[in-house]
Design an enzyme around this catalytic site. Structure first.
Site, PDB file in Angstrom:
ATOM      1  N   LYS A  40       0.830  -1.218   0.000  1.00  0.00           N
ATOM      2  CA  LYS A  40       0.000   0.000   0.000  1.00  0.00           C
ATOM      3  C   LYS A  40       0.862   1.266   0.000  1.00  0.00           C
ATOM      4  CE  LYS A  40      -2.269   2.832   3.395  1.00  0.00           C
ATOM      5  NZ  LYS A  40      -1.309   3.405   4.332  1.00  0.00           N
ATOM      6  N   ASN A  41       1.836   1.331   0.894  1.00  0.00           N
ATOM      7  CA  ASN A  41       2.574   2.591   1.033  1.00  0.00           C
ATOM      8  C   ASN A  41       3.534   2.845  -0.133  1.00  0.00           C
ATOM      9  OD1 ASN A  41       1.134   3.286   3.256  1.00  0.00           O
ATOM     10  ND2 ASN A  41       2.695   2.664   4.739  1.00  0.00           N
ATOM     11  N   ARG A  53      -3.826  10.258   3.229  1.00  0.00           N
ATOM     12  CA  ARG A  53      -2.641  11.048   3.526  1.00  0.00           C
ATOM     13  C   ARG A  53      -1.796  11.266   2.266  1.00  0.00           C
ATOM     14  NH1 ARG A  53      -1.365  14.359   7.142  1.00  0.00           N
ATOM     15  NH2 ARG A  53       0.852  14.637   7.385  1.00  0.00           N
ATOM     16  N   CYS A  80      -5.182   8.729   8.445  1.00  0.00           N
ATOM     17  CA  CYS A  80      -5.466   8.287   9.817  1.00  0.00           C
ATOM     18  C   CYS A  80      -4.988   9.324  10.826  1.00  0.00           C
ATOM     19  CB  CYS A  80      -4.716   6.986  10.121  1.00  0.00           C
ATOM     20  SG  CYS A  80      -5.337   5.566   9.240  1.00  0.00           S
ATOM     21  N   ARG A 112       0.584  15.393  12.425  1.00  0.00           N
ATOM     22  CA  ARG A 112       1.342  14.900  11.264  1.00  0.00           C
ATOM     23  C   ARG A 112       1.716  16.081  10.377  1.00  0.00           C
ATOM     24  NH1 ARG A 112      -1.516   9.481   8.943  1.00  0.00           N
ATOM     25  NH2 ARG A 112       0.569   9.136   8.096  1.00  0.00           N
ATOM     26  N   PRO A 113       2.690  16.881  10.830  1.00  0.00           N
ATOM     27  CA  PRO A 113       3.055  18.068  10.045  1.00  0.00           C
ATOM     28  C   PRO A 113       3.721  17.695   8.733  1.00  0.00           C
ATOM     29  CG  PRO A 113       4.594  17.757  11.869  1.00  0.00           C
ATOM     30  CD  PRO A 113       3.536  16.701  12.026  1.00  0.00           C
ATOM     31  N   ILE A 114       3.764  18.668   7.790  1.00  0.00           N
ATOM     32  CA  ILE A 114       4.458  18.418   6.512  1.00  0.00           C
ATOM     33  C   ILE A 114       5.552  19.464   6.284  1.00  0.00           C
ATOM     34  CG2 ILE A 114       2.555  17.153   5.412  1.00  0.00           C
ATOM     35  CD1 ILE A 114       1.946  19.747   3.826  1.00  0.00           C
ATOM     36  N   ASP A 115       6.059  20.006   7.405  1.00  0.00           N
ATOM     37  CA  ASP A 115       7.062  21.067   7.295  1.00  0.00           C
ATOM     38  C   ASP A 115       8.314  20.633   6.512  1.00  0.00           C
ATOM     39  OD1 ASP A 115       7.190  19.403   9.709  1.00  0.00           O
ATOM     40  OD2 ASP A 115       9.029  20.505  10.167  1.00  0.00           O
ATOM     41  N   ASP A 123       3.885   0.820  12.169  1.00  0.00           N
ATOM     42  CA  ASP A 123       2.623   0.264  11.656  1.00  0.00           C
ATOM     43  C   ASP A 123       2.342  -1.134  12.206  1.00  0.00           C
ATOM     44  OD1 ASP A 123       2.531   2.554  10.145  1.00  0.00           O
ATOM     45  OD2 ASP A 123       3.307   1.605   8.341  1.00  0.00           O
ATOM     46  N   ILE A 175       7.860   7.232  16.657  1.00  0.00           N
ATOM     47  CA  ILE A 175       7.491   7.844  15.364  1.00  0.00           C
ATOM     48  C   ILE A 175       6.199   8.661  15.514  1.00  0.00           C
ATOM     49  CG2 ILE A 175       7.092   7.422  12.892  1.00  0.00           C
ATOM     50  CD1 ILE A 175       9.787   6.275  13.765  1.00  0.00           C
ATOM     51  N   ARG A 217      -9.114   1.019   3.720  1.00  0.00           N
ATOM     52  CA  ARG A 217      -8.153   1.929   3.088  1.00  0.00           C
ATOM     53  C   ARG A 217      -6.835   1.229   2.800  1.00  0.00           C
ATOM     54  NH1 ARG A 217      -6.377   5.946   6.516  1.00  0.00           N
ATOM     55  NH2 ARG A 217      -4.836   5.930   4.867  1.00  0.00           N
TER      56      ARG A 217
HETATM   57  N1  EPU Z   1       7.192  14.477  10.342  1.00  0.00           N
HETATM   58  C1  EPU Z   1       7.389  15.822  10.611  1.00  0.00           C
HETATM   59  N2  EPU Z   1       7.420  16.684   9.565  1.00  0.00           N
HETATM   60  C2  EPU Z   1       7.252  16.278   8.277  1.00  0.00           C
HETATM   61  C3  EPU Z   1       7.052  14.913   8.012  1.00  0.00           C
HETATM   62  C4  EPU Z   1       7.021  14.031   9.075  1.00  0.00           C
HETATM   63  O1  EPU Z   1       7.539  16.223  11.762  1.00  0.00           O
HETATM   64  O2  EPU Z   1       7.296  17.119   7.375  1.00  0.00           O
HETATM   65  C5  EPU Z   1       7.125  13.545  11.473  1.00  0.00           C
HETATM   66  C6  EPU Z   1       5.726  12.919  11.584  1.00  0.00           C
HETATM   67  O3  EPU Z   1       4.852  13.736  12.301  1.00  0.00           O
HETATM   68  C7  EPU Z   1       6.014  11.616  12.288  1.00  0.00           C
HETATM   69  C8  EPU Z   1       7.379  11.228  11.722  1.00  0.00           C
HETATM   70  O4  EPU Z   1       7.957  12.441  11.202  1.00  0.00           O
HETATM   71  O5  EPU Z   1       6.141  11.837  13.663  1.00  0.00           O
HETATM   72  C9  EPU Z   1       7.312  10.167  10.639  1.00  0.00           C
HETATM   73  O6  EPU Z   1       6.600  10.623   9.531  1.00  0.00           O
HETATM   74  P1  EPU Z   1       6.870  10.108   8.053  1.00  0.00           P
HETATM   75  O7  EPU Z   1       6.873  11.299   7.176  1.00  0.00           O
HETATM   76  O8  EPU Z   1       8.063   9.209   8.025  1.00  0.00           O
HETATM   77  O9  EPU Z   1       5.585   9.260   7.790  1.00  0.00           O
HETATM   78  P2  EPU Z   1       4.519   9.424   6.655  1.00  0.00           P
HETATM   79  O10 EPU Z   1       5.204   9.566   5.348  1.00  0.00           O
HETATM   80  O11 EPU Z   1       3.493  10.440   7.028  1.00  0.00           O
HETATM   81  C10 EPU Z   1       4.468   6.879   6.167  1.00  0.00           C
HETATM   82  C11 EPU Z   1       3.384   5.838   6.043  1.00  0.00           C
HETATM   83  C12 EPU Z   1       2.820   5.529   7.414  1.00  0.00           C
HETATM   84  C13 EPU Z   1       3.944   5.043   8.315  1.00  0.00           C
HETATM   85  C14 EPU Z   1       5.083   6.092   8.353  1.00  0.00           C
HETATM   86  C15 EPU Z   1       6.280   5.651   9.152  1.00  0.00           C
HETATM   87  C16 EPU Z   1       2.452   6.315   3.879  1.00  0.00           C
HETATM   88  C17 EPU Z   1       1.321   6.825   3.077  1.00  0.00           C
HETATM   89  N3  EPU Z   1       2.323   6.366   5.189  1.00  0.00           N
HETATM   90  O12 EPU Z   1       3.823   8.018   6.717  1.00  0.00           O
HETATM   91  O13 EPU Z   1       1.890   4.481   7.227  1.00  0.00           O
HETATM   92  O14 EPU Z   1       3.456   4.845   9.610  1.00  0.00           O
HETATM   93  O15 EPU Z   1       5.502   6.388   7.007  1.00  0.00           O
HETATM   94  O16 EPU Z   1       6.822   4.497   8.611  1.00  0.00           O
HETATM   95  O17 EPU Z   1       3.443   5.843   3.333  1.00  0.00           O
HETATM   96  C18 EPU Z   1       0.052   3.128   7.751  1.00  0.00           C
HETATM   97  O18 EPU Z   1       0.345   2.477   6.744  1.00  0.00           O
HETATM   98  O19 EPU Z   1      -0.800   2.757   8.611  1.00  0.00           O
HETATM   99  C19 EPU Z   1       0.746   4.393   7.969  1.00  0.00           C
HETATM  100  C20 EPU Z   1       0.316   5.311   8.818  1.00  0.00           C
END
Ligand code: EPU
Length: 423
Positions: free
Chosen positions: A23-24, A93, A117, A122-125, A308, A330, A400
């Site tokens: 999925k991811n 997401r 979820c 879950r910031p995107i900074d 996860d 995480i 999902r």
């Molecule tokens: N983070 C920031 N700023 C950012 C981006 C991330 O502070 O700009 C923080 C997040 O808040 C979190 C940590 O960094 O605390 C990890 O976030 P990451 O960006 O690595 O995760 P993600 O890309 O949002 C993906 C998977 C998640 C999985 C995580 C960690 C997808 C669509 N989602 O999320 O999958 O938990 O990596 O491996 O690929 C799931 O499948 O259930 C799921 C939530």
């Protein structure tokens, strides 16, 4: 009306389950494909609602999409730079991967805040930091809740990620593959799904080196072309089925697995006393072993223990003899499943970013809420081993990300039905 998954617990599982595409990886591969000038075909696509939402977004962009079985064919040659502001953006997401992909393709993108979820903030900074470094001007409209990213041109740059974020690494890659010159992502994430995305981009003609290490180097190219790609197996779905088999199986063969992607889970399961054999791309689990030993788990970035999988593993830990613990590094608020498991007879205390699981506890059926995707998996496992009937609400979270999970479990001998209720 609301969908319910109902499970009659206590039936032993036997047989073979085949794991679907990741999925991811899928949710990033599909947006990545729009960077091509010609058709891209992707095989091994899981049947999940996140893919349906992505297909809606592609059609909104006027990208030709056809899905047949587990294959998706996208033809972006007639695509247009249309703002992504519909409700489909909120459904997942990963819609944020269109930020990087459309910025890379058109140097401009207008998009709503992504959904997904609730796992705490879950910031995107870090994504935005990367886009800015490449030359994008970013504005956020608080009323419309939309981002507008624009650049005259994107120029390669060095970007250090303060955290090795999966999403930021992929999004910056997508924006950088067609930028002018060289981009270097330092402290990049190393998850297998990132490698899968770069494999597709490389087949499309991108120049990327160092993926799977801390430093990824991208040399921008002017054009990317159509290609063909097969998605890697879903390590989280595979891990979920290993845990299911350890909890409720007699002999379950989990097929289409890359065992190296699951080393942290496999070693924890072995520490608990679960018996497993790895044979090529299958893992055979013999369960349930009793008594299971308690373990301490700390989630980490890959190749550490996947966040996860801590939720599904927590259900198995309720059956271990003694006190186990889970520490989240995480998503520090990813513990909503614990309250639901406690409704089913578990004894779990949550304190800040940790949980303490006291076992073994006899679980019983109850009406519970899937608060997020992996909470849903944790509750399915609890339903399989609990006494009586478990009703899981908010099934859309499960749909999902798990491809036909009920059907796969029914084939293994589980007693599961779905119905709708007024809610
Ligand atoms: N983070 C920031 N700023 C950012 C981006 C991330 O502070 O700009 C923080 C997040 O808040 C979190 C940590 O960094 O605390 C990890 O976030 P990451 O960006 O690595 O995760 P993600 O890309 O949002 C993906 C998977 C998640 C999985 C995580 C960690 C997808 C669509 N989602 O999320 O999958 O938990 O990596 O491996 O690929 C799931 O499948 O259930 C799921 C939530």
């Amino acid at each position: 009306m609301s969908k319910v998954i109902a499970i009659e617990g206590g039936y032993k599982l036997n047989g073979t389950v085949r794991i679907s595409g990741a999925k991811n990886a899928t949710v990033a591969l599909i947006p990545a494909a729009v960077l091509a000038d010609g058709p891209v075909e992707i095989l091994g696509v899981p049947e999940i609602s996140d893919v349906e939402a992505l297909a809606i977004l592609l059609r909104e962009l006027n990208c030709d999409v056809s899905i047949k079985g587990d294959s998706i064919r996208l033809d972006p040659s007639q695509m247009e730079d249309i703002p992504l502001v519909s409700d489909a953006v909120n459904k997942l997401r990963a819609s944020y991967y269109f930020m990087g992909a459309l910025l890379g393709k058109y140097k401009r993108v207008k998009i709503k805040m992504p959904g997904g979820c609730y796992l705490g903030p879950r910031p995107i900074d870090l994504h935005l930091k990367g886009f800015k470094a490449l030359g994008a001007n970013i504005t956020y409209d608080e009323v419309e809740e939309t981002y507008l990213l624009e650049a005259d041109e994107l120029v390669g740059h060095s970007i250090y990620l303060d955290f090795a974020s999966v999403g930021a690494t992929i999004n910056i890659l997508l924006a950088a593959v067609k930028a002018k010159g060289r981009t270097i992502i330092e402290n990049a994430a190393k998850e297998p799904e990132i490698i899968d995305v770069t494999n597709l981009l490389t087949k499309m003609g991108a120049h990327i080196r160092g993926v799977g290490t801390d430093t990824i180097t991208i040399d921008g190219v002017e054009h990317l072309h159509g290609t063909f790609h097969e998605i890697i197996p879903d390590r989280i779905e595979a891990g979920t089925f290993l845990i299911i088999a350890a909890a409720a199986g007699e002999k379950v063969i989990v097929q289409n697995v890359i065992p190296q992607h699951l080393e942290a889970l496999i070693s924890k399961l072995k520490e608990m006393g679960v018996q497993m054999d790895v044979v090529g791309d299958s893992i055979i689990v013999y369960g349930p072993q009793k008594p299971l030993k308690p373990v301490h788990v700390k989630t980490q970035i890959y190749p550490g223990f996947a966040t996860d999988l801590q939720q599904p593993l927590t259900t198995l830990l309720t059956q271990a003899d003694g006190k186990s613990s889970v520490k989240e590094t995480i998503y520090i608020e990813r513990f909503l499943h614990c309250e639901q498991l406690n409704k089913m007879g578990a004894h779990i205390d949550v304190d800040r970013a940790s949980s303490a699981i006291y076992g073994p506890t006899k679980l019983h059926g109850a009406r519970v809420q899937a608060t997020d995707l992996r909470c849903g998996a944790a509750l399915i496992i609890a339903g399989l081993i609990g006494e009586g009937k478990t009703e899981i609400m908010n099934v859309y979270h499960i749909d999902r990300g798990y491809d036909n999970i009920d059907q796969k479990l029914i084939t293994l001998g589980a007693h599961i039905t779905r119905y709708e209720i007024d809610a």
